[in-house]
Design a protein around this motif. Sequence first.
Motif, PDB file in Angstrom:
ATOM      1  N   HIS A   1       0.309   0.343  -0.120  1.00 55.55           N
ATOM      2  CA  HIS A   1       0.937   0.529   1.205  1.00 55.55           C
ATOM      3  C   HIS A   1       0.233   1.658   1.954  1.00 55.55           C
ATOM      4  O   HIS A   1       0.550   2.827   1.771  1.00 55.55           O
ATOM      5  CB  HIS A   1       2.429   0.845   1.004  1.00 55.55           C
ATOM      6  CG  HIS A   1       3.235   0.871   2.267  1.00 55.55           C
ATOM      7  ND1 HIS A   1       4.595   0.650   2.283  1.00 55.55           N
ATOM      8  CD2 HIS A   1       2.892   1.099   3.549  1.00 55.55           C
ATOM      9  CE1 HIS A   1       5.055   0.744   3.520  1.00 55.55           C
ATOM     10  NE2 HIS A   1       4.032   1.032   4.311  1.00 55.55           N
TER      11      HIS A   1
ATOM     12  N   HIS B   1      -1.708   2.761   5.951  1.00 57.67           N
ATOM     13  CA  HIS B   1      -1.915   2.456   7.377  1.00 57.67           C
ATOM     14  C   HIS B   1      -3.107   3.266   7.872  1.00 57.67           C
ATOM     15  O   HIS B   1      -2.952   4.385   8.350  1.00 57.67           O
ATOM     16  CB  HIS B   1      -0.685   2.829   8.203  1.00 57.67           C
ATOM     17  CG  HIS B   1       0.565   2.100   7.825  1.00 57.67           C
ATOM     18  ND1 HIS B   1       0.779   0.776   8.155  1.00 57.67           N
ATOM     19  CD2 HIS B   1       1.666   2.497   7.145  1.00 57.67           C
ATOM     20  CE1 HIS B   1       1.978   0.396   7.707  1.00 57.67           C
ATOM     21  NE2 HIS B   1       2.535   1.421   7.077  1.00 57.67           N
TER      22      HIS B   1
ATOM     23  N   LYS C   1       4.834  -8.339   6.023  1.00 51.55           N
ATOM     24  CA  LYS C   1       5.857  -7.328   6.256  1.00 51.55           C
ATOM     25  C   LYS C   1       6.628  -7.615   7.530  1.00 51.55           C
ATOM     26  O   LYS C   1       6.049  -7.910   8.574  1.00 51.55           O
ATOM     27  CB  LYS C   1       5.238  -5.924   6.346  1.00 51.55           C
ATOM     28  CG  LYS C   1       6.319  -4.836   6.460  1.00 51.55           C
ATOM     29  CD  LYS C   1       5.752  -3.424   6.534  1.00 51.55           C
ATOM     30  CE  LYS C   1       6.895  -2.406   6.648  1.00 51.55           C
ATOM     31  NZ  LYS C   1       6.433  -1.073   7.068  1.00 51.55           N
TER      32      LYS C   1
ATOM     33  N   HIS D   1       9.225   1.440   1.025  1.00 51.24           N
ATOM     34  CA  HIS D   1       9.661   2.836   1.248  1.00 51.24           C
ATOM     35  C   HIS D   1      11.177   3.041   1.177  1.00 51.24           C
ATOM     36  O   HIS D   1      11.810   3.484   2.126  1.00 51.24           O
ATOM     37  CB  HIS D   1       9.058   3.417   2.531  1.00 51.24           C
ATOM     38  CG  HIS D   1       9.182   2.597   3.792  1.00 51.24           C
ATOM     39  ND1 HIS D   1      10.371   2.082   4.238  1.00 51.24           N
ATOM     40  CD2 HIS D   1       8.243   2.239   4.701  1.00 51.24           C
ATOM     41  CE1 HIS D   1      10.152   1.449   5.370  1.00 51.24           C
ATOM     42  NE2 HIS D   1       8.887   1.515   5.665  1.00 51.24           N
TER      43      HIS D   1
ATOM     44  N   ASP E   1       2.601   4.768   1.696  1.00 55.67           N
ATOM     45  CA  ASP E   1       2.869   4.596   3.126  1.00 55.67           C
ATOM     46  C   ASP E   1       2.036   5.604   3.924  1.00 55.67           C
ATOM     47  O   ASP E   1       2.472   6.109   4.954  1.00 55.67           O
ATOM     48  CB  ASP E   1       4.369   4.747   3.441  1.00 55.67           C
ATOM     49  CG  ASP E   1       4.741   4.145   4.797  1.00 55.67           C
ATOM     50  OD1 ASP E   1       3.880   3.529   5.444  1.00 55.67           O
ATOM     51  OD2 ASP E   1       5.906   4.316   5.200  1.00 55.67           O
TER      52      ASP E   1
HETATM   53 ZN    ZN Z   1       4.323   1.539   6.246  1.00 57.75          ZN
END
Ligand code: ZN
Length: 467
Positions: free
Chosen positions: A65, A67, A156, A245, A321
């Motif tokens: 995960h 970004h 997602k 998360h 994340d």
């Molecule tokens: Zn995320």
Amino acid sequence: MTRRTVIRGGLVITAAEETYADVLVEGGTIAALAASDSDCARAWTADRTIDATGKYVIPGGVDGHTHLDLPFGGTSSSDTFETGTRAAAWGGTTTIVDFAVQPRGRALREGLDAWHAKAEGQCAVDYAFHMILSDVNEGVLKEMDLLVGEGVTSFKLFMAYPGVFYSDDGQILRAMQRASGNGGLIMMHAENGIAIDVLVEQALAAGRTDPRHHGEVRKALLEAEATHRAIQLARVAGSPLYVVHVSAQEAVAELAQARTAGLPVFGETCPQYLFLSTDNLAEPGFEGAKYVCSTPLRPREHQAALWRGLRTDALQVVSTDHCPFCFAGQKELGRGDFSKIPNGLPGIENRMDLLHQAVVDGHLTRRRWIEIACAAPARMFGLAPRKGTIAPGADADIVVYDPQARQTLSARTHHMNVDYSAYEGKEITGQAETVLSRGDVVIDRRTFTGRAGHGRYIPRTTCQYLP
Ligand code: ZN
Ligand code: DUC
Ligand code: ZN
Ligand code: ZN
């Protein structure tokens, strides 16, 4: 001639066992393991020998995960695929799964192509993609089948962020039904964004504008409610569900209950929820902005439930994340209005070490550390048997980990492209000393020897976590 590397004398730790073994690497894959003092291992010749005496030999981390280079909150996350994957390598992570984003009203293909263009030729370690669905319609449902066929096997959806990524329950149900037919895994951002937006508006109108109010309006009960609703929708659709998360103890309870009932429901948490809390969000001045992410940091009491969830398999995976924004110029966009602080924390470099610290602190066993950080995400996201373990035939993604090294986490020494550390000053026992990615040494005794473009795109199979 295929290049041969032998890693000698270390304690090889996988999710399944711990054994003193030498590891033979031929080219990019693991060829064999043999007991360290055996005739078999002694007979191996190699172009390169790595001495792992006193060290752990573990699979490269799999961060499911991230970004990188994500346009979000009026700016873009500050790590590119080049800087983010290099930082991952420094921290002993050798595979990432990043989120390609469907531009609202456009095709999935457009978003996926854009993400390939960002990553191609830039990565220091291997990478794969999930797809964020921001606008579920008939065309998107059909495209999901095509993407599964080409190795993008997870999608997602957001119950949060109305007007940005948000899907309503009907859209969610349709996407889940599609996934139940094509083998895709639905990943859910489970927070009731409609209710949260009402509380945001009320807080701002009452002059409650500081970063700590971000935590107060994004209530644990609204995470638990959304988690419960997502589970019921997945049951109706007959699809598996992976909740990303997870931070609230009430949400862990929803997952535990579903799993006890035998449902194919999975949960992920992140280091920030295990090590940080609303105390950080309440730091003086505007410092709390550094800790604004969603789901939000929770009061300290929630941490015990998360650790327990990781031990009892209510939660299966720890990902980062990783979504970094610099304090200067990015987090500062939300001065005077917490709702304008870009959401996200840096952590791609710190995950393996923070979880090793959890082993030192007695929260996890060594094998559970490898399970939640390497093996489970590899199986969950269709990267096994290549990734997440040390076994003949697997990719030679290997970390020689020094369990006794001492380090202090700091923005002054980290390699992420962000001007602060969420863990500034935290003392850690343990550090990745040498890191191999498909047989190439990318970190050599704490020197970066990799290169942008070494990392390859990995098409994934469907989720391998189901019985
Ligand atoms: Zn995320
Ligand atoms: N939460 C974050 O904190 N950042 C990116 C997206 C998300 O859901
Ligand atoms: Zn999310
Ligand atoms: Zn419930």
